[in-house]
Design an enzyme around this catalytic site. Structure first.
Site, mmCIF file in Angstrom:
data_model
loop_
_atom_site.group_PDB
_atom_site.id
_atom_site.type_symbol
_atom_site.label_atom_id
_atom_site.label_comp_id
_atom_site.label_asym_id
_atom_site.label_seq_id
_atom_site.Cartn_x
_atom_site.Cartn_y
_atom_site.Cartn_z
ATOM 1 N N HIS A 93 46.499 82.746 -10.470
ATOM 2 C CA HIS A 93 47.737 82.529 -9.723
ATOM 3 C C HIS A 93 48.866 83.457 -10.153
ATOM 4 O O HIS A 93 49.912 83.486 -9.490
ATOM 5 C CB HIS A 93 48.198 81.077 -9.888
ATOM 6 N N GLU A 129 37.611 70.780 -11.092
ATOM 7 C CA GLU A 129 38.815 70.498 -10.313
ATOM 8 C C GLU A 129 38.528 69.736 -9.023
ATOM 9 O O GLU A 129 39.380 69.694 -8.132
ATOM 10 C CB GLU A 129 39.526 71.823 -9.985
ATOM 11 N N ASP A 172 44.620 70.491 -8.659
ATOM 12 C CA ASP A 172 43.582 70.701 -7.654
ATOM 13 C C ASP A 172 42.728 69.452 -7.475
ATOM 14 O O ASP A 172 42.293 69.146 -6.357
ATOM 15 C CB ASP A 172 42.698 71.891 -8.032
#
Length: 261
Positions: free
Chosen positions: A52, A154, A180
């Protein structure tokens, strides 16, 4: 002659096996200075977030240099296709998102380790091998012994397979991504929703029971205490959250001071 200081910091696998709590943070900011500051603040590890974050490969390599110089263990969160380059840059560990099965974890472990443990491609001209200064069998052994693989789980499917994922040879730790997971369970970003917390508890207990280090985001001491009681030992905060909170406090203090005059 001085002992060589290898570019690769191989301390993390032993730290993950130590049974002691480890504290670090995710950092998506493309800044070697942030890496140094985290080291001097006393964190055990820093996760360079190439999932990210905005760092390119060149900046990532500079952040790995900063980590080695300042003495903090650098983990890189990255996708499977980036593993060869990130490892050759000298990452101490890779943290791969969205691992959902033991078969996937086994395939990733093979990509992270040199033969005979895996099938990572070999090159000694890289930073990890000192550009050839520390290549050969020594580099192969240091890498196989000193690079950690942290699998991120996740989704509900991954939580159900947590014990099997943790049991894979070559997996050193399993990290639950609560945001997530909450989204995958239909709770948006509310990872404190009771069903999400039950899933997190299930996953942490399964990982610890398999004899591997369990990890989780812990934004507060209360988070660390709660998840530590469930078996977690690898705790990650978030650099931007810490910085933004500190800036907001400073801005608020400045406004309050101005009102007094």
């Amino acid at each position: 002659m001085n002992e060589p200081r290898y570019p690769l910091d191989g301390r993390l696998p032993a730290m993950l096996r130590s049974g002691k709590p480890l504290r670090g943070l995710f950092n998506g900011l493309p800044s070697p200075a942030i890496v140094e500051m985290c080291a001097y603040a006393g964190f055990d590890f820093i996760i360079l977030d190439n999932e990210h974050g905005s760092a390119d490969f060149g900046t990532t390599e500079h952040m790995l240099r900063a980590a080695r110089a300042a003495g903090i263990v650098p983990v890189v969160r990255c996708f499977e296709h980036d593993l060869p380059r990130v490892l050759d840059m000298g990452a101490s560990a890779v943290q791969v998102p969205m691992v959902e099965s033991a078969a996937q974890a086994r395939r990733l472990a093979d990509l992270i380790h040199y033969p005979p443990l895996g099938r990572r491609g070999s090159a000694f001209s890289t930073r990890a091998a000192g550009y050839g200064a520390f290549g050969g069998a020594g580099h192969t052994q240091r890498s196989n012994e000193g690079i950690a693989f942290i699998a991120m789980i996740e989704t509900p499917e991954a939580i159900a397979a947590a014990a099997e994922i943790a049991a894979v040879d070559g997996v050193d730790a399993v990290f639950i991504g609560p945001n997530d997971l909450a989204h995958a369970m239909g709770h948006g970003s509310d990872w404190n929703a009771e069903p999400v917390q039950r899933a997190i508890e299930q996953g942490l207990r399964a990982i610890a029971a398999a004899g591997k280090c369990a990890g989780i985001i812990a934004l507060t001491p209360a988070d660390e205490e709660k998840y530590g009681a469930l078996g977690a030992r690898y705790f990650a905060n978030v650099s931007t959250s810490i910085i933004t909170r500190a800036l907001a406090q400073a801005a608020s203090a400045g406004r309050d001071a101005a009102l007094r005059y």
